[in-house]
Write a protein that holds these residues in place. Structure first.
Motif, PDB file in Angstrom:
ATOM      1  N   SER A   1       0.850  -1.239  -0.061  1.00 19.63           N
ATOM      2  CA  SER A   1      -0.058   0.029   0.198  1.00 19.63           C
ATOM      3  C   SER A   1       1.032   1.321  -0.180  1.00 19.63           C
ATOM      4  CB  SER A   1      -0.800   0.098   1.128  1.00 19.63           C
ATOM      5  OG  SER A   1      -0.067   0.100   2.459  1.00 19.63           O
TER       6      SER A   1
ATOM      7  N   ASP B   1      -8.238   4.252  -2.082  1.00 24.75           N
ATOM      8  CA  ASP B   1      -8.883   3.150  -1.410  1.00 24.75           C
ATOM      9  C   ASP B   1      -9.294   3.844  -0.110  1.00 24.75           C
ATOM     10  OD1 ASP B   1      -8.926   0.856  -3.146  1.00 24.75           O
ATOM     11  OD2 ASP B   1      -6.522   1.324  -2.784  1.00 24.75           O
TER      12      ASP B   1
ATOM     13  N   TRP C   1      -3.607   4.227  -1.245  1.00 24.75           N
ATOM     14  CA  TRP C   1      -3.836   3.297  -2.268  1.00 24.75           C
ATOM     15  C   TRP C   1      -3.298   1.715  -1.854  1.00 24.75           C
ATOM     16  CZ3 TRP C   1      -2.265   8.007  -3.154  1.00 24.75           C
ATOM     17  CH2 TRP C   1      -3.029   8.865  -3.896  1.00 24.75           C
TER      18      TRP C   1
END
Length: 374
Positions: A183, A202, A211
């Motif tokens: 991530s 996200d 993300w």
């Protein structure tokens, strides 16, 4: 054996942040938790690097760049290894011992690869950049499972572009690829407002975007544009304005008393407190209550941050939060996953006996084992 393990783990960090044109090759390793064969370290070859091949295979990788107002970023790269068997624990302990004994061997190798990455970004963006202050440490943490954590920290000057007071973040990472364990977290000063974030993250926070992989950023991604909120008044100016307001209130009270000659003013409390003093005391009380509320909201939470969880752990958490059972389609909706990805993650959990699945009508239901008989 320990040198091969160390070289492989360090190489993973280099591969993550070295973009396509400058990535070194990581030596192949055996199964997770097995020592890497001697001599299979970093090869200075211009070949596509295999993903996460190392003696200590990370379960979670978190990259964070905290960008300040002048575009410089404080970076951390964390490799989290779940210590769930003897081989993996022994391998990480070996790396941990190497870090204690000779951290410079880790940082120098990491810095060499990162310097190439920074140089490539410098050529691509036209901004003068530098890599500074590379550090490394290896620790164990309970999240609540036990993890070994290898962490690199460094400073990347001029990582983001500045346009007046506006920050344009991300051009240094154009085309970055995140695999499923990884991530990326980009953050900026919390007193900045967010104008745009591309692609859709996200997760968003107060001055941050996250993300999670797998993610293949395009040539103009990721991108964040942020600017000081409230028309760009800096924090120091806001503080000065607050002082002036307090002085104005106090001065108005003094002027009123000097004109009436009785030393009091409307709104004074029974014990002689002036209206200005009462306002100040009220503000102090409100601040205390806000601090108590903040402590109550943050205290007592043992749950790890969302970005540190694997996909499987995120599903387990969601199932628990929904009373031990949930429709599979809702899992896909909650995480914005495709049906195929959701089925893959649920299938992995089912193989590990972490969940059970059954059908109600046309719906697949995912349940914790102790809930499936209810």
């Amino acid at each position: 054996m320990r040198d091969a393990s160390r070289g492989a783990v360090v190489s993973v960090a280099v591969v993550l942040l070295c973009l396509s044109a400058v990535g070194p090759v990581v030596g192949a390793a055996g199964e997770r938790g097995s020592p890497a064969p001697a001599g299979q370290g970093v090869a200075a070859q211009a070949q596509p690097p295999p993903a996460f091949q190392s003696a200590v295979d990370p379960d979670v990788v978190v990259m964070r760049a905290a960008v300040d107002g002048n575009g410089t970023a404080a970076w951390t790269v964390e490799f989290r290894v779940r210590l769930d068997d003897e081989n993996t624990t022994a391998a990480f302990e070996s790396v941990q011992a190497d870090v204690r004994e000779n951290a410079s061997a880790f940082t120098s190798q990491f810095a060499t690869g990162m310097a190439r990455t920074v140089g490539s970004a410098e050529n691509r963006t036209g901004r003068e950049m530098a890599l500074e202050g590379v550090r490394v440490d290896a620790t164990t943490e309970q999240l609540p499972q036990e993890y070994g954590v290898l962490t690199y920290r460094f400073t990347w000057t001029n990582f983001a572009a500045t346009d007046g007071e506006r920050l344009r973040i991300g051009d240094s990472l154009s085309g970055l690829f995140l695999d499923r364990e990884s991530s990326l977290v980009l953050s900026w000063p919390t007193d900045y407002g967010t104008e745009s974030v591309t692609p859709d993250p996200d997760e968003t926070g107060n001055g941050s975007a996250t993300w999670r992989g797998p993610a293949d950023f395009g040539s103009n991604e990721p991108r964040v544009v942020a600017a000081p909120a409230g028309g760009g008044l800096p924090t120091t100016a806001l503080a000065a304005l607050a002082v002036l307001l307090v002085a104005a209130v106090a001065g108005g009270g003094w002027l009123y008393r000097s004109r009436t000659g009785d030393g009091t003013e409307p709104g004074a409390s029974d014990d002689g407190a002036t209206g200005a003093t009462a306002v100040a005391e009220s503000a102090d009380d409100d601040a205390g209550e806000a601090a108590d509320d903040s402590e109550g909201a943050d205290g007592g939470s043992d749950e790890p941050p969302e970005e540190l969880l694997s996909n499987e752990e995120r599903v387990i958490r969601l199932v628990k939060d929904n009373g031990g059972r949930i429709k599979q389609q809702r899992i896909a909706s909650e995480f914005d996953w495709t049906d195929a990805k959701t089925s893959q993650v649920v299938g992995t959990l089912r193989e590990e006996d972490a969940v059970e699945t059954f059908r109600i009508g046309r719906e697949n239901v995912v349940a914790l084992p102790e809930e499936s008989d209810l």
